[in-house]
Design a protein around this motif. Structure first.
Motif, PDB file in Angstrom:
ATOM      1  N   LEU A   1     -77.224 -70.523  36.051  1.00  0.00           N
ATOM      2  CA  LEU A   1     -76.280 -70.609  34.935  1.00  0.00           C
ATOM      3  C   LEU A   1     -77.073 -70.811  33.652  1.00  0.00           C
ATOM      4  O   LEU A   1     -77.919 -71.704  33.573  1.00  0.00           O
ATOM      5  CB  LEU A   1     -75.315 -71.779  35.137  1.00  0.00           C
ATOM      6  CG  LEU A   1     -74.383 -72.108  33.957  1.00  0.00           C
ATOM      7  CD1 LEU A   1     -73.369 -70.976  33.737  1.00  0.00           C
ATOM      8  CD2 LEU A   1     -73.648 -73.427  34.194  1.00  0.00           C
ATOM      9  N   GLU A   2     -76.800 -69.980  32.662  1.00  0.00           N
ATOM     10  CA  GLU A   2     -77.363 -70.210  31.331  1.00  0.00           C
ATOM     11  C   GLU A   2     -76.234 -70.640  30.412  1.00  0.00           C
ATOM     12  O   GLU A   2     -75.292 -69.888  30.177  1.00  0.00           O
ATOM     13  CB  GLU A   2     -78.023 -68.946  30.777  1.00  0.00           C
ATOM     14  CG  GLU A   2     -78.676 -69.210  29.418  1.00  0.00           C
ATOM     15  CD  GLU A   2     -79.135 -67.946  28.712  1.00  0.00           C
ATOM     16  OE1 GLU A   2     -79.648 -68.067  27.586  1.00  0.00           O
ATOM     17  OE2 GLU A   2     -78.957 -66.838  29.264  1.00  0.00           O
TER      18      GLU A   2
ATOM     19  N   LEU B   1     -72.824 -68.364  29.886  1.00  0.00           N
ATOM     20  CA  LEU B   1     -71.656 -69.046  29.324  1.00  0.00           C
ATOM     21  C   LEU B   1     -71.911 -69.381  27.862  1.00  0.00           C
ATOM     22  O   LEU B   1     -72.998 -69.840  27.508  1.00  0.00           O
ATOM     23  CB  LEU B   1     -71.364 -70.314  30.131  1.00  0.00           C
ATOM     24  CG  LEU B   1     -70.209 -71.208  29.679  1.00  0.00           C
ATOM     25  CD1 LEU B   1     -69.449 -71.753  30.900  1.00  0.00           C
ATOM     26  CD2 LEU B   1     -70.694 -72.384  28.821  1.00  0.00           C
ATOM     27  N   ASP B   2     -70.905 -69.153  27.017  1.00  0.00           N
ATOM     28  CA  ASP B   2     -71.041 -69.494  25.601  1.00  0.00           C
ATOM     29  C   ASP B   2     -69.677 -69.820  25.013  1.00  0.00           C
ATOM     30  O   ASP B   2     -68.642 -69.392  25.538  1.00  0.00           O
ATOM     31  CB  ASP B   2     -71.694 -68.342  24.815  1.00  0.00           C
ATOM     32  CG  ASP B   2     -72.351 -68.819  23.532  1.00  0.00           C
ATOM     33  OD1 ASP B   2     -73.565 -69.099  23.559  1.00  0.00           O
ATOM     34  OD2 ASP B   2     -71.649 -68.926  22.499  1.00  0.00           O
ATOM     35  N   TYR B   3     -69.702 -70.561  23.896  1.00  0.00           N
ATOM     36  CA  TYR B   3     -68.468 -70.982  23.223  1.00  0.00           C
ATOM     37  C   TYR B   3     -68.026 -69.962  22.169  1.00  0.00           C
ATOM     38  O   TYR B   3     -66.911 -70.004  21.691  1.00  0.00           O
ATOM     39  CB  TYR B   3     -68.707 -72.346  22.562  1.00  0.00           C
ATOM     40  CG  TYR B   3     -67.473 -73.140  22.259  1.00  0.00           C
ATOM     41  CD1 TYR B   3     -66.801 -73.830  23.266  1.00  0.00           C
ATOM     42  CD2 TYR B   3     -66.971 -73.223  20.966  1.00  0.00           C
ATOM     43  CE1 TYR B   3     -65.661 -74.572  22.986  1.00  0.00           C
ATOM     44  CE2 TYR B   3     -65.838 -73.965  20.677  1.00  0.00           C
ATOM     45  CZ  TYR B   3     -65.191 -74.636  21.694  1.00  0.00           C
ATOM     46  OH  TYR B   3     -64.070 -75.372  21.415  1.00  0.00           O
ATOM     47  N   SER B   4     -68.937 -69.061  21.789  1.00  0.00           N
ATOM     48  CA  SER B   4     -68.653 -68.089  20.746  1.00  0.00           C
ATOM     49  C   SER B   4     -68.224 -66.754  21.354  1.00  0.00           C
ATOM     50  O   SER B   4     -69.005 -66.095  22.047  1.00  0.00           O
ATOM     51  CB  SER B   4     -69.886 -67.870  19.867  1.00  0.00           C
ATOM     52  OG  SER B   4     -69.745 -66.704  19.081  1.00  0.00           O
TER      53      SER B   4
ATOM     54  N   ILE C   1     -80.084 -73.390  32.654  1.00  0.00           N
ATOM     55  CA  ILE C   1     -80.985 -73.253  31.512  1.00  0.00           C
ATOM     56  C   ILE C   1     -80.187 -73.415  30.223  1.00  0.00           C
ATOM     57  O   ILE C   1     -79.148 -72.778  30.033  1.00  0.00           O
ATOM     58  CB  ILE C   1     -81.694 -71.883  31.526  1.00  0.00           C
ATOM     59  CG1 ILE C   1     -82.629 -71.796  32.738  1.00  0.00           C
ATOM     60  CG2 ILE C   1     -82.468 -71.651  30.229  1.00  0.00           C
ATOM     61  CD1 ILE C   1     -83.265 -70.425  32.929  1.00  0.00           C
ATOM     62  N   CYS C   2     -80.689 -74.288  29.353  1.00  0.00           N
ATOM     63  CA  CYS C   2     -80.130 -74.468  28.003  1.00  0.00           C
ATOM     64  C   CYS C   2     -81.268 -74.147  27.039  1.00  0.00           C
ATOM     65  O   CYS C   2     -82.097 -74.999  26.720  1.00  0.00           O
ATOM     66  CB  CYS C   2     -79.624 -75.893  27.830  1.00  0.00           C
ATOM     67  SG  CYS C   2     -78.823 -76.196  26.236  1.00  0.00           S
ATOM     68  N   GLY C   3     -81.335 -72.893  26.590  1.00  0.00           N
ATOM     69  CA  GLY C   3     -82.515 -72.405  25.898  1.00  0.00           C
ATOM     70  C   GLY C   3     -82.529 -72.604  24.403  1.00  0.00           C
ATOM     71  O   GLY C   3     -81.545 -73.017  23.780  1.00  0.00           O
ATOM     72  N   PHE C   4     -83.716 -72.278  23.841  1.00  0.00           N
ATOM     73  CA  PHE C   4     -83.986 -72.322  22.406  1.00  0.00           C
ATOM     74  C   PHE C   4     -83.559 -73.675  21.841  1.00  0.00           C
ATOM     75  O   PHE C   4     -83.985 -74.706  22.331  1.00  0.00           O
ATOM     76  CB  PHE C   4     -83.301 -71.146  21.725  1.00  0.00           C
ATOM     77  CG  PHE C   4     -84.032 -70.652  20.490  1.00  0.00           C
ATOM     78  CD1 PHE C   4     -85.344 -70.994  20.254  1.00  0.00           C
ATOM     79  CD2 PHE C   4     -83.396 -69.835  19.585  1.00  0.00           C
ATOM     80  CE1 PHE C   4     -86.018 -70.538  19.123  1.00  0.00           C
ATOM     81  CE2 PHE C   4     -84.061 -69.366  18.456  1.00  0.00           C
ATOM     82  CZ  PHE C   4     -85.361 -69.712  18.220  1.00  0.00           C
TER      83      PHE C   4
END
Length: 260
Positions: free
Chosen positions: A39-40, A62-65, A101-104
């Motif tokens: 999961l990213e 997965l993203d909020y935007s 992974i929670c990148g950048f």
């Protein structure tokens, strides 16, 4: 709960980061295995998606935007993307994962300790025992933490959207009480009459502050890696966390490995 929902400058996001952030893909690949379910969170425009997808058994971004996700879906048509809040990952909807992974700098768009705590609990909820959580954040750079509002030119980049160079200016104001750096990006091309503003923020974590929050959670620190980037972003931390089998297990020793 207030959350920085997305970058309003999604049409520029990939182009402006192309020159400053590419080697992290190689870094993540070291920890991916072909039998993993990955999961990213805060996957954004899917910059990492294809690489992760090709190295694991199953990948979800997965993203909020919704704007960011639309770009990601266009770039990576075989990849599964889901709208969601990384502070509230639902096991019933997502299932369980071997690696998250929670990148950048994504974690730095959560405003306070409560948000971070909810994020960690949320990851714990969908991560298998001895699963791996990888977080990538910037070290605070005092050159960019201005108590008084300041505007300056940052750099230029080529925009695929406008097919021309864009000048990036930045307005910054740092709140030392909340440790939040409020940012306004201004994208300019006078020839094409482009002048677009986008607001965001980044919470700053000074040495030891994120580790404190982690040590209170159901994770132990496997490794901390400090890397040197270019002059645009000074130093960056990469944290690898193993999920514990028991709550409040004492954290493992932090291994610090400078990478030049």
């Amino acid at each position: 709960m207030k959350c920085n929902t997305y970058y309003g400058d999604h049409i520029f996001y990939d182009d402006m980061n192309k020159a400053i952030q590419t080697e992290d893909i190689t870094f993540y690949n070291k920890y991916l295995k072909n039998n993993m379910r990955a999961l990213e969170v805060a996957c954004g425009t899917g910059r990492l998606s294809k690489e992760i997808y090709e190295h694991v058994n199953e990948y979800i971004g997965l993203d909020y935007s919704t704007d960011m996700l639309e770009i990601a879906k266009t770039k990576n048509r075989n990849v599964q993307y889901i709208w969601g809040d990384m502070r509230n990952l639902e096991k019933e909807k997502l299932g369980m994962f071997d690696i998250i992974i929670c990148g950048f700098n994504s974690l730095q768009h959560l405003k306070n300790d409560e948000d971070i705590d909810n994020f960690l609990k949320s990851c714990d909820n969908v991560l298998r025992n001895k699963g791996l959580l990888i977080i990538d954040i910037f070290n605070p750079d005092m050159r960019f933490l201005n108590i008084k509002e300041i505007k300056e030119y940052r750099y230029s980049f080529y925009s695929e959207y406008y097919k021309d160079n864009i000048d990036l200016y930045e307005i910054r104001k740092y709140d030392k009480t909340t440790r939040i750096n409020y940012l306004t990006n201004i994208y300019v091309n006078e020839k094409l009459n482009v002048n677009i503003e986008s607001n965001t923020f980044m919470r700053q974590y000074f040495p030891g502050q994120l580790e404190e929050l982690i040590n209170k959670s159901n994770f132990s620190i496997k490794e901390k890696i400090v890397i040197t980037m270019n002059l645009i972003f000074n130093l960056q931390n990469r944290f690898l966390y193993y999920k514990n089998q028991m709550v409040n297990k004492p954290p493992e020793a932090i291994k610090v490995s400078p990478v030049m």
